[in-house]
Scaffold this motif. Structure first.
Motif, PDB file in Angstrom:
ATOM      1  N   ARG A  99      -1.050   9.152   5.329  1.00 61.25           N
ATOM      2  CA  ARG A  99      -0.177   9.303   4.158  1.00 61.25           C
ATOM      3  C   ARG A  99      -0.322  10.689   3.551  1.00 61.25           C
ATOM      4  NH1 ARG A  99       3.186   5.066   4.788  1.00 61.25           N
ATOM      5  NH2 ARG A  99       1.985   3.176   5.002  1.00 61.25           N
ATOM      6  N   THR A 100       0.726  11.135   2.870  1.00 61.62           N
ATOM      7  CA  THR A 100       0.714  12.378   2.111  1.00 61.62           C
ATOM      8  C   THR A 100       0.885  12.017   0.650  1.00 61.62           C
ATOM      9  OG1 THR A 100       1.645  13.662   3.924  1.00 61.62           O
ATOM     10  CG2 THR A 100       1.880  14.586   1.720  1.00 61.62           C
ATOM     11  N   VAL A 101      -0.025  12.516  -0.194  1.00 62.93           N
ATOM     12  CA  VAL A 101       0.061  12.273  -1.636  1.00 62.93           C
ATOM     13  C   VAL A 101       0.049  13.606  -2.372  1.00 62.93           C
ATOM     14  CG1 VAL A 101      -0.968   9.964  -1.515  1.00 62.93           C
ATOM     15  CG2 VAL A 101      -2.434  11.942  -1.943  1.00 62.93           C
ATOM     16  N   VAL A 102       0.797  13.664  -3.467  1.00 69.87           N
ATOM     17  CA  VAL A 102       0.896  14.867  -4.286  1.00 69.87           C
ATOM     18  C   VAL A 102       0.992  14.467  -5.750  1.00 69.87           C
ATOM     19  CG1 VAL A 102       2.064  16.194  -2.470  1.00 69.87           C
ATOM     20  CG2 VAL A 102       3.422  14.960  -4.147  1.00 69.87           C
ATOM     21  N   GLY A 103       0.664  15.412  -6.637  1.00 70.76           N
ATOM     22  CA  GLY A 103       0.895  15.232  -8.068  1.00 70.76           C
ATOM     23  C   GLY A 103      -0.300  14.714  -8.832  1.00 70.76           C
ATOM     24  N   ASN A 104      -0.054  14.499 -10.145  1.00 72.17           N
ATOM     25  CA  ASN A 104      -1.073  14.012 -11.070  1.00 72.17           C
ATOM     26  C   ASN A 104      -0.451  12.934 -11.940  1.00 72.17           C
ATOM     27  OD1 ASN A 104      -3.039  13.599 -12.956  1.00 72.17           O
ATOM     28  ND2 ASN A 104      -3.068  15.683 -13.742  1.00 72.17           N
ATOM     29  N   PRO A 105      -0.803  11.674 -11.701  1.00 72.56           N
ATOM     30  CA  PRO A 105      -1.676  11.189 -10.629  1.00 72.56           C
ATOM     31  C   PRO A 105      -0.979  11.283  -9.277  1.00 72.56           C
ATOM     32  CG  PRO A 105      -0.729   9.320 -11.781  1.00 72.56           C
ATOM     33  CD  PRO A 105      -0.267  10.564 -12.525  1.00 72.56           C
ATOM     34  N   ALA A 106      -1.778  11.345  -8.237  1.00 73.01           N
ATOM     35  CA  ALA A 106      -1.240  11.501  -6.877  1.00 73.01           C
ATOM     36  C   ALA A 106      -0.389  10.287  -6.501  1.00 73.01           C
ATOM     37  CB  ALA A 106      -2.368  11.681  -5.875  1.00 73.01           C
ATOM     38  N   ARG A 107       0.776  10.599  -5.925  1.00 64.24           N
ATOM     39  CA  ARG A 107       1.687   9.557  -5.448  1.00 64.24           C
ATOM     40  C   ARG A 107       2.100   9.894  -4.022  1.00 64.24           C
ATOM     41  NH1 ARG A 107       3.273  10.364 -10.836  1.00 64.24           N
ATOM     42  NH2 ARG A 107       3.248   8.452 -12.057  1.00 64.24           N
ATOM     43  N   GLN A 108       2.335   8.852  -3.252  1.00 64.45           N
ATOM     44  CA  GLN A 108       2.740   9.054  -1.858  1.00 64.45           C
ATOM     45  C   GLN A 108       4.159   9.619  -1.801  1.00 64.45           C
ATOM     46  OE1 GLN A 108       2.357   5.633   0.705  1.00 64.45           O
ATOM     47  NE2 GLN A 108       3.938   6.394   2.048  1.00 64.45           N
ATOM     48  N   ILE A 109       4.345  10.552  -0.866  1.00 59.58           N
ATOM     49  CA  ILE A 109       5.684  11.054  -0.594  1.00 59.58           C
ATOM     50  C   ILE A 109       6.049  10.692   0.833  1.00 59.58           C
ATOM     51  CG2 ILE A 109       5.552  12.920  -2.275  1.00 59.58           C
ATOM     52  CD1 ILE A 109       5.176  14.849   0.086  1.00 59.58           C
ATOM     53  N   ILE A 110       7.312  10.607   1.097  1.00 56.41           N
ATOM     54  CA  ILE A 110       7.791  10.377   2.454  1.00 56.41           C
ATOM     55  C   ILE A 110       8.003  11.755   3.064  1.00 56.41           C
ATOM     56  CG2 ILE A 110       9.572   9.339   3.893  1.00 56.41           C
ATOM     57  CD1 ILE A 110       8.240   7.222   2.207  1.00 56.41           C
ATOM     58  N   SER A 111       7.312  12.034   4.130  1.00 58.62           N
ATOM     59  CA  SER A 111       7.409  13.345   4.759  1.00 58.62           C
ATOM     60  C   SER A 111       8.261  13.258   6.012  1.00 58.62           C
ATOM     61  CB  SER A 111       6.012  13.846   5.117  1.00 58.62           C
ATOM     62  OG  SER A 111       6.102  15.077   5.795  1.00 58.62           O
ATOM     63  N   THR A 112       9.131  14.235   6.183  1.00 58.18           N
ATOM     64  CA  THR A 112       9.935  14.297   7.397  1.00 58.18           C
ATOM     65  C   THR A 112       9.321  15.255   8.403  1.00 58.18           C
ATOM     66  OG1 THR A 112      11.318  16.034   6.440  1.00 58.18           O
ATOM     67  CG2 THR A 112      12.069  13.759   6.180  1.00 58.18           C
ATOM     68  N   MET A 113       8.218  15.885   8.023  1.00 56.60           N
ATOM     69  CA  MET A 113       7.546  16.823   8.919  1.00 56.60           C
ATOM     70  C   MET A 113       6.784  16.071   9.995  1.00 56.60           C
ATOM     71  SD  MET A 113       6.121  19.589   6.149  1.00 56.60           S
ATOM     72  CE  MET A 113       4.969  20.199   7.327  1.00 56.60           C
TER      73      MET A 113
END
Length: 115
Positions: A99-113
């Protein structure tokens, strides 16, 4: 580095990094400038901990994970293998493998990479 810490073969710990008591760092990882891995953390093989990142006590990071610049991971959390923690993220919950998480608080993002 604490005398009770252990570091695997091929791992690099750069200037200003702190490795706390009873921390274990796997093989071929990097603990970059001014990063800290606190007491009782376990960091797997091939992990990249970017400059300024902070792992609170008893964090478990699995193999192949990338922890971005100035990220913070709170006490006792588990980060699954091949996860990506974005720069500046504040991780307050476990992160599943891949999984990839970002932000404060960290949240999962959907990555197309593709990795």
């Amino acid at each position: 580095m604490s005398p009770s810490a252990s570091i695997g073969d091929g791992t690099v710990v750069l200037a200003g990094a702190v490795i706390g008591p009873s921390a274990r760092i796997g093989r071929s990882s990097i603990v970059n400038h001014a990063a800290s891995v606190d007491h009782d953390c376990t960091v797997g093989d091939y992990v990249n901990i970017c400059p300024g990142a902070r792992l609170a006590g008893a964090v478990h990071v699995e193999e192949g994970t990338f922890i971005g610049l100035n990220a913070a991971i709170l006490q006792g959390l588990h980060i699954g293998h091949d996860a990506v923690i974005g720069a500046g993220a504040v991780v307050i919950a476990n992160v599943d493998a891949g999984r990839t998480v970002v932000g404060n608080p960290a949240r999962q993002i959907i990555s197309t990479m593709k990795r």
